[in-house]
Design an enzyme around this catalytic site. Structure first.
Site, PDB file in Angstrom:
ATOM      1  N   PHE A 219       0.801  -1.221   0.000  1.00 40.03           N
ATOM      2  CA  PHE A 219       0.000   0.000   0.000  1.00 40.03           C
ATOM      3  C   PHE A 219       0.835   1.272   0.000  1.00 40.03           C
ATOM      4  O   PHE A 219       0.334   2.342  -0.336  1.00 40.03           O
ATOM      5  CB  PHE A 219      -0.938   0.017   1.216  1.00 40.03           C
ATOM      6  CG  PHE A 219      -0.255   0.213   2.554  1.00 40.03           C
ATOM      7  CD1 PHE A 219       0.170   1.472   2.962  1.00 40.03           C
ATOM      8  CD2 PHE A 219      -0.052  -0.862   3.410  1.00 40.03           C
ATOM      9  CE1 PHE A 219       0.795   1.661   4.185  1.00 40.03           C
ATOM     10  CE2 PHE A 219       0.571  -0.681   4.635  1.00 40.03           C
ATOM     11  CZ  PHE A 219       0.993   0.578   5.026  1.00 40.03           C
TER      12      PHE A 219
ATOM     13  N   CYS B 214      10.002   1.077   3.657  1.00 41.02           N
ATOM     14  CA  CYS B 214      10.980   0.091   4.109  1.00 41.02           C
ATOM     15  C   CYS B 214      12.380   0.667   4.194  1.00 41.02           C
ATOM     16  O   CYS B 214      13.281   0.017   4.695  1.00 41.02           O
ATOM     17  CB  CYS B 214      10.965  -1.137   3.199  1.00 41.02           C
ATOM     18  SG  CYS B 214      11.470  -0.804   1.508  1.00 41.02           S
TER      19      CYS B 214
ATOM     20  N   GLU C 256       9.477  -4.220  12.674  1.00 38.52           N
ATOM     21  CA  GLU C 256       9.026  -3.106  11.857  1.00 38.52           C
ATOM     22  C   GLU C 256       7.699  -2.560  12.393  1.00 38.52           C
ATOM     23  O   GLU C 256       6.720  -3.295  12.512  1.00 38.52           O
ATOM     24  CB  GLU C 256       8.861  -3.549  10.402  1.00 38.52           C
ATOM     25  CG  GLU C 256       8.583  -2.400   9.455  1.00 38.52           C
ATOM     26  CD  GLU C 256       8.564  -2.840   8.004  1.00 38.52           C
ATOM     27  OE1 GLU C 256       9.432  -2.402   7.230  1.00 38.52           O
ATOM     28  OE2 GLU C 256       7.683  -3.641   7.641  1.00 38.52           O
TER      29      GLU C 256
END
Length: 502
Positions: A149, A283, A384
């Protein structure tokens, strides 16, 4: 409420599904559109369309494909601002970040315009007496792109489509159900203004069960994926077991090492940009700062001061520095991680959980958050979070810092902030990070180089972009040739047909 369609063979079609998924405006919480959870038959229809289109697209002269890529680059530039606003609305990035998302789709498109050079093979005459050998790069067939997304322009239309189609493949995109509108709009432009042949790129939105077809269908020759590590491992193992090439870009927990000789203000500015840019939903964010104790207090104080001054607001307001996160569910996940960090013993320096933006009270906002004194055993510093949360890990020296960084299971990116060439060079050699920054917080390379994550941040053999990307989307075909003259025709043939030189 607009119900979106799926695209097969260049035609937007109504889905037969009875299940639709909401796409929200992240700044207001309002539903922008509904997208279909395409059926298994519709996913297979998209594969069939790409498979049929491959027969002619792969045979199109390389020069003609290159010309089309040049034109496509210009189409994207002409619609830059339109796509920027749409990306900002559905995802929550501020306008500058959303503009960068689209520009990072254009950059690989520009690289793909040079495909006539970057996909060249090699050849040698007279490899043995009378024999010549050439190796060519050939397209694979149908490629599946499974999108996350957080970059609705860059990942499908930068990482996946340009090199795939420039090398002669066709594509089935599974757009992210939370943020498909930018990708859908780009596909509309792909056919109406890019004038590509029908079926070269097809698009569906669907659930995980029906997406599984992309991993097992024999017509799919390669899968490129971006998402979580758990799903990436499944994609890699399943698709590879079915004979497909796979590149799976997965999670990260990027660390930077801040040494006491750094330019402190410049370092903090880089951390602010790297940690809170895109609301931490990337990321290559920089969520962990490993800092020498001798300057840690100064760094944390300066970081807090600058973070508190960030303008939080509607993502498509030009003044906004920190926009919303993608959904209410994602906001709740980030807030749970913050609380988990506190429960694990971290010191809460700055809390962004209760941010309310006037006029946008239903938006999905999380403010800058700083957790200090995070230790190696705390999951908040090793998993994360995908939000605007900074974890501070304090160390005594370079050796302790690099050990902590490399103990992390992820190795997408890493950075060091120092004025010492000695430690900078050591860091280049020592770090496990696949993309390394020297006084650069977000060391994302240009499209001419591979996006080269390591360890649990990547599964596959060839990374996206650069020459790695060209090789991923092509297979080698090596041709050995020999032409007979009268003398050669009389020559005795051995087991190796003359290809072994004695």
């Amino acid at each position: 409420m607009e119900k979106k369609k799926y695209c097969v063979n260049g035609i937007w079609k109504e889905s037969k599904t009875d299940k639709y998924m909401e796409v929200t405006n992240s700044s207001t919480g309002e539903v922008m559109a509904l997208v279909p959870c395409c059926t298994a038959d519709e996913v297979e229809e998209a594969i069939a369309s790409a498979d049929e289109a491959f027969k002619t697209w792969s045979r199109m002269p390389l020069g003609r494909r290159t010309q089309m890529m040049f034109n496509w680059r210009n189409v994207l530039m002409n619609h830059l601002e339109e796509l920027t606003v749409l990306c900002s609305m559905e995802l929550g990035k501020n306008l500058n970040e959303a503009r960068g998302d689209v520009l990072k789709a254009i950059e690989p498109t520009e690289f793909a315009c040079g495909i006539s050079y970057s996909s060249q093979g090699v050849a040698s005459l007279q490899v043995t007496n009378g024999f010549d050998t050439a190796s060519y790069r050939m397209p694979l067939g149908v490629v599946a792109g499974i999108c996350p997304f957080n970059f609705p322009a860059m990942i499908p239309w930068g990482w996946m489509v340009p090199l795939a189609i420039a090398t002669g493949n066709t594509v089935v995109l599974k757009a992210a159900s939370q943020t498909p509108l930018t990708s859908m709009r780009i596909l509309e432009l792909f056919y109406t203004e890019g004038n590509f042949p029908a079926g070269v790129v097809n698009l569906v939105t669907t659930d995980r069960n029906n997406a599984e077809i992309l991993l097992t269908d024999s017509r799919i020759k390669a899968v490129t994926f971006v998402g979580t590590t758990a799903v990436g491992k499944h994609v890699y193992s399943t698709a590879a077991a079915h004979g497909k090439r796979v590149q799976a870009q997965t999670e990260a927990k990027n660390h930077c090492l801040v040494l006491e000789d750094c330019n402190l203000e410049a370092t903090v500015n880089a951390i602010i940009n790297s940690t809170y840019g895109c609301s931490g939903m990337r990321c290559m964010a920089l969520p962990v700062v490993v800092v020498q104790n001798s300057i840690a207090d100064k760094l944390v104080a300066m970081l807090k001061e600058k973070a508190q001054k960030m303008v939080i607001g509607c993502s498509y307001d030009e003044k906004t520095q920190l926009g919303a996160v993608v959904s209410q569910k994602h906001k709740e996940s980030i807030c749970r991680w913050i609380q988990k960090g506190i429960d694990e013993g971290a010191t809460l320096v700055l809390d962004g959980r209760d941010v309310v933006v006037e006029g946008y009270e239903n938006g999905f906002f999380v403010g800058p958050t700083i957790l200090d004194n995070v230790t190696e055993d705390m999951t908040v510093g090793n998993r994360e979070i995908f939000g605007p949360v900074t974890c501070i890990k304090r160390v005594e020296n370079y050796e302790e810092g690099i050990r902590i960084m490399n103990n992390n299971p992820f190795a997408n990116g890493s950075a060091i902030f120092t004025q010492s060439g000695y430690y900078a060079r050591r860091f280049e050699m020592d770090t496990d990070g696949g993309m390394v920054g020297i006084n650069v917080g977000i060391p994302v390379p240009s499209a001419y180089f591979p996006f080269s994550g390591n360890k649990d941040s990547f599964f596959g053999d060839q990374h996206v972009l650069g020459l790695d990307g060209v090789r991923f989307f092509t297979r080698a075909k090596t041709v050995t040739k020999h032409w007979y003259d009268e003398e050669a025709a009389k020559r005795k043939m051995d087991t190796w047909e003359g290809t072994v030189e004695r």
